[in-house]
Motif scaffolding. Sequence first.
Motif, PDB file in Angstrom:
ATOM      1  N   ASP A  72       0.811  -1.227   0.000  1.00  0.00           N
ATOM      2  CA  ASP A  72       0.000   0.000   0.000  1.00  0.00           C
ATOM      3  C   ASP A  72       0.844   1.277   0.000  1.00  0.00           C
ATOM      4  O   ASP A  72       0.294   2.384   0.015  1.00  0.00           O
ATOM      5  CB  ASP A  72      -0.935   0.025   1.216  1.00  0.00           C
ATOM      6  N   VAL A  73       2.150   1.150   0.005  1.00  0.00           N
ATOM      7  CA  VAL A  73       3.036   2.317   0.114  1.00  0.00           C
ATOM      8  C   VAL A  73       3.248   2.927  -1.271  1.00  0.00           C
ATOM      9  O   VAL A  73       3.562   2.218  -2.238  1.00  0.00           O
ATOM     10  CB  VAL A  73       4.394   1.919   0.733  1.00  0.00           C
ATOM     11  N   THR A  74       3.076   4.232  -1.359  1.00  0.00           N
ATOM     12  CA  THR A  74       3.326   4.951  -2.613  1.00  0.00           C
ATOM     13  C   THR A  74       4.360   6.049  -2.384  1.00  0.00           C
ATOM     14  O   THR A  74       4.515   6.568  -1.275  1.00  0.00           O
ATOM     15  CB  THR A  74       2.033   5.596  -3.152  1.00  0.00           C
ATOM     16  N   GLY A  75       5.083   6.398  -3.432  1.00  0.00           N
ATOM     17  CA  GLY A  75       6.041   7.501  -3.357  1.00  0.00           C
ATOM     18  C   GLY A  75       7.375   7.128  -2.752  1.00  0.00           C
ATOM     19  O   GLY A  75       8.253   7.984  -2.615  1.00  0.00           O
ATOM     20  N   ILE A  76       7.544   5.890  -2.357  1.00  0.00           N
ATOM     21  CA  ILE A  76       8.806   5.421  -1.781  1.00  0.00           C
ATOM     22  C   ILE A  76       9.192   4.144  -2.522  1.00  0.00           C
ATOM     23  O   ILE A  76       8.361   3.247  -2.717  1.00  0.00           O
ATOM     24  CB  ILE A  76       8.672   5.135  -0.275  1.00  0.00           C
ATOM     25  N   GLU A  77      10.459   4.062  -2.942  1.00  0.00           N
ATOM     26  CA  GLU A  77      10.902   2.924  -3.725  1.00  0.00           C
ATOM     27  C   GLU A  77      12.138   2.289  -3.112  1.00  0.00           C
ATOM     28  O   GLU A  77      12.899   2.947  -2.376  1.00  0.00           O
ATOM     29  CB  GLU A  77      11.209   3.362  -5.162  1.00  0.00           C
ATOM     30  N   VAL A  78      12.333   1.012  -3.432  1.00  0.00           N
ATOM     31  CA  VAL A  78      13.550   0.311  -3.022  1.00  0.00           C
ATOM     32  C   VAL A  78      14.760   1.081  -3.559  1.00  0.00           C
ATOM     33  O   VAL A  78      14.786   1.511  -4.716  1.00  0.00           O
ATOM     34  CB  VAL A  78      13.543  -1.134  -3.558  1.00  0.00           C
ATOM     35  N   GLY A  79      15.742   1.292  -2.692  1.00  0.00           N
ATOM     36  CA  GLY A  79      16.939   2.039  -3.065  1.00  0.00           C
ATOM     37  C   GLY A  79      16.916   3.495  -2.648  1.00  0.00           C
ATOM     38  O   GLY A  79      17.962   4.167  -2.684  1.00  0.00           O
ATOM     39  N   ASP A  80      15.749   4.019  -2.262  1.00  0.00           N
ATOM     40  CA  ASP A  80      15.684   5.407  -1.786  1.00  0.00           C
ATOM     41  C   ASP A  80      16.533   5.584  -0.530  1.00  0.00           C
ATOM     42  O   ASP A  80      16.575   4.703   0.342  1.00  0.00           O
ATOM     43  CB  ASP A  80      14.240   5.810  -1.482  1.00  0.00           C
ATOM     44  N   ARG A  81      17.169   6.736  -0.440  1.00  0.00           N
ATOM     45  CA  ARG A  81      17.934   7.105   0.764  1.00  0.00           C
ATOM     46  C   ARG A  81      16.999   7.901   1.666  1.00  0.00           C
ATOM     47  O   ARG A  81      16.407   8.898   1.234  1.00  0.00           O
ATOM     48  CB  ARG A  81      19.159   7.942   0.384  1.00  0.00           C
ATOM     49  N   VAL A  82      16.861   7.464   2.917  1.00  0.00           N
ATOM     50  CA  VAL A  82      15.843   8.055   3.785  1.00  0.00           C
ATOM     51  C   VAL A  82      16.352   8.200   5.221  1.00  0.00           C
ATOM     52  O   VAL A  82      17.299   7.530   5.636  1.00  0.00           O
ATOM     53  CB  VAL A  82      14.552   7.195   3.807  1.00  0.00           C
ATOM     54  N   CYS A  83      15.692   9.083   5.959  1.00  0.00           N
ATOM     55  CA  CYS A  83      15.828   9.115   7.410  1.00  0.00           C
ATOM     56  C   CYS A  83      14.439   8.951   8.013  1.00  0.00           C
ATOM     57  O   CYS A  83      13.427   9.032   7.314  1.00  0.00           O
ATOM     58  CB  CYS A  83      16.505  10.396   7.897  1.00  0.00           C
ATOM     59  N   VAL A  84      14.400   8.716   9.315  1.00  0.00           N
ATOM     60  CA  VAL A  84      13.157   8.335   9.983  1.00  0.00           C
ATOM     61  C   VAL A  84      12.764   9.391  11.004  1.00  0.00           C
ATOM     62  O   VAL A  84      13.593   9.819  11.828  1.00  0.00           O
ATOM     63  CB  VAL A  84      13.326   6.965  10.681  1.00  0.00           C
ATOM     64  N   GLU A  85      11.501   9.825  10.936  1.00  0.00           N
ATOM     65  CA  GLU A  85      10.908  10.666  11.978  1.00  0.00           C
ATOM     66  C   GLU A  85      10.155   9.729  12.927  1.00  0.00           C
ATOM     67  O   GLU A  85       9.046   9.288  12.619  1.00  0.00           O
ATOM     68  CB  GLU A  85       9.966  11.699  11.370  1.00  0.00           C
TER      69      GLU A  85
END
Length: 352
Positions: free
Chosen positions: A82-95
């Motif tokens: 159900d997740v949109t706008g985020i893909e495998v390989g994206d560089r992210v940080c967590v809130e």
Amino acid sequence: MKAALWYNTKDIRVETIPEPSLEKDQVKIKVSYCGICGSDLHEYLAGPIFIPVEEPHPISKDKAPIVMGHEFAGVVAAVGEDVTGIEVGDRVCVEPIYSCGTCRSCRKGHYNVCEHLGFIGLSGGLGGFSEYSVVPSKMIHKIPDHMTWEQAALVEPAAVAVHAVRQSDMKIGDSVAVIGTGPIGLLVIQAAKAAGASKIVAVEVSPERRDFAKQAGADLVMDPLESDPIQAIKEFTDGLGVDVAFEAAGIEAAIHTAIELTKPEGNVVNISIWEKPASIPVNQFILTERKMTSIIAYRNIFPQVIQLLANGQMKATEFITKKISLDQIVTEGFEALTKNKNQIKILVDPSL
């Protein structure tokens, strides 16, 4: 996979646990770095504070032992259906805030004062002191390609400092004092300078941390055990006291100092999480019309803080003093921060 779990006061264990599965609204992250926070240290030395022990947290549904770590960043390894706008390989940080989404505070966007406030890595969930973490997709923020993993792991504590400055009465040109220059205090110095403070005073008993305060941008750095900070700061501010004082030490003497060195009608901002109650001289507010502001965490500012760090307007990586593996987290992490004041921010690399 390996992970560090809190069991009790001074009882954190590195264990092998199953690699997490993924629910439809979640994102799986291969953790690059996770910082050891002052809140983590409070839980280690005097917890449980946030960590649920008797009853599960109402949102995470977890209780101790829990995988710690809430200052983290990494690469997206998998996304739920159900997740949109985020893909495998994206560089992210967590809130890492748990909020219910339905209470009065959440409905007006003030999710950091949710009735059921919690933090992944403190209130349950799978924190960043692990090789992989799984978090709700709403906790995810993408980071620019030029941002380093070290910078990304420091977005969370930097957000605390930025939120404190934004919630204060500070205006461009104001004078500021920061009492306690651990990681958050140092970041407050940088945030206040970025926001236009004209004079910044740091009050700190540790000589090592006073050096860091100078590096962070403080104009005057004082040891309150060697000289009277109240008198010195009044001289530094033409007899007035500072416009805003930020308390970031979590001890009674520090909050008293913050009050006394603030000018009449000034603003005292409490940032610390307290291990035990403190007495507050209320008449020092009443008779001078000083104001007291308290903040918890942050809200609605991660994208801006990411830019402040990525663009170099805040240089949080200057305060990284060590990088360690998960296996070293107790001896070289929590114990080092407890015993050695020249350790400021320690990052854990779970892949080591």
